[in-house]
Design an enzyme around this catalytic site. Structure first.
Site, PDB file in Angstrom:
ATOM      1  N   PHE A  91      22.080   8.979  -9.639  1.00 15.86           N
ATOM      2  CA  PHE A  91      21.743  10.351  -9.024  1.00 15.86           C
ATOM      3  C   PHE A  91      21.796  10.361  -7.567  1.00 15.86           C
ATOM      4  O   PHE A  91      21.943   9.539  -6.577  1.00 15.86           O
ATOM      5  CB  PHE A  91      20.360  10.014  -8.957  1.00 15.86           C
ATOM      6  N   GLY A  92      22.627  11.063  -7.019  1.00 11.18           N
ATOM      7  CA  GLY A  92      23.085  12.048  -6.505  1.00 11.18           C
ATOM      8  C   GLY A  92      22.155  13.421  -6.300  1.00 11.18           C
ATOM      9  O   GLY A  92      22.069  14.154  -6.603  1.00 11.18           O
ATOM     10  N   TYR A  93      22.010  12.805  -4.059  1.00 12.17           N
ATOM     11  CA  TYR A  93      20.883  14.467  -3.920  1.00 12.17           C
ATOM     12  C   TYR A  93      21.793  14.848  -1.927  1.00 12.17           C
ATOM     13  O   TYR A  93      21.693  15.337  -1.725  1.00 12.17           O
ATOM     14  CB  TYR A  93      20.158  13.970  -3.734  1.00 12.17           C
ATOM     15  N   GLY A  94      22.805  13.789  -2.093  1.00 13.98           N
ATOM     16  CA  GLY A  94      23.358  14.152  -0.937  1.00 13.98           C
ATOM     17  C   GLY A  94      25.007  14.074  -0.593  1.00 13.98           C
ATOM     18  O   GLY A  94      25.422  14.588  -1.827  1.00 13.98           O
ATOM     19  N   SER A  95      25.303  13.129  -0.431  1.00 10.97           N
ATOM     20  CA  SER A  95      27.336  13.784  -0.639  1.00 10.97           C
ATOM     21  C   SER A  95      27.616  12.808  -1.542  1.00 10.97           C
ATOM     22  O   SER A  95      28.881  13.206  -2.315  1.00 10.97           O
ATOM     23  CB  SER A  95      27.909  13.012   0.911  1.00 10.97           C
ATOM     24  N   GLU A 152      25.980   2.925   0.136  1.00  8.00           N
ATOM     25  CA  GLU A 152      25.335   3.119   0.285  1.00  8.00           C
ATOM     26  C   GLU A 152      24.094   1.978   1.182  1.00  8.00           C
ATOM     27  O   GLU A 152      23.273   2.351   1.855  1.00  8.00           O
ATOM     28  CB  GLU A 152      24.580   3.521  -0.870  1.00  8.00           C
TER      29      GLU A 152
END
Length: 178
Positions: free
Chosen positions: A11-15, A88
């Site tokens: 799951f990605g929410y930024g870059s 990360e």
């Protein structure tokens, strides 16, 4: 945690939405309940330094987050997890979690994601608009300028039909200065 096929969802929410950096076989808009996207992490590596921190996004408790889920083929899972941990976890400000995500087509999957660690010294919590803007303005790190990160994320969110009022306000302030 992989799905029954051995594939992994991330799951990605930024870059990660616009620069995942790993191979994937499927990309879907997705929703995560119980967390919200927030500029709540002081960046000491990617978008700032310890002396001049930037401010980046984290998943913080409460709300809902619209992002992107990537399905990684089982052959690429180990390399992808290694890459994500390096990217990360540079300063261990995020907690690696397996999160329940709902894909745009209605499927429910468990996705690997990174949640802001509220106990970490780089957790900024809730800041005033002026504090957020000052940190974004000053941030420069190994991945580039903090304003570019905010703009790219904002533009990607708009492309997905997601309106983030705080990011819109920050981008407007940055554009006014340019």
């Amino acid at each position: 945690m992989t799905d029954g096929s051995g594939d992994l969802w991330v799951f990605g929410y930024g870059s990660l939405m616009w620069r995942p950096g790993f191979p994937f076989v499927e990309r879907r808009h997705a929703h995560l309940h119980g967390y919200r996207r927030a500029l709540c992490v002081l960046s000491h590596v990617h978008r700032g330094t310890p002396e001049n921190p930037g401010l980046v996004l984290g998943l913080d408790r409460g709300g809902r987050c619209h992002g992107v889920a990537f399905r990684v083929a089982k052959e690429e899972v180990q390399a992808t997890v290694r890459y994500l941990r390096e990217r990360e976890q540079a300063t261990s400000v995020y907690l690696e979690r397996h999160l329940p995500v709902r894909l745009e087509d209605g499927r429910a999957v468990t996705a690997l994601g990174y949640v802001a660690d509220r106990r970490h010294g780089q957790y900024a919590g809730t800041l005033s608009f002026e504090e957020v803007l000052a940190l974004v303005r000053q941030g420069r790190g190994i991945s580039g300028a903090n304003p570019d990160y905010v703009r790219s994320t904002y533009e990607h969110l708009l492309g997905m039909g997601v309106v983030d009022p705080l990011m819109k306000r920050i981008v407007a302030a940055l554009d006014q200065e340019a």
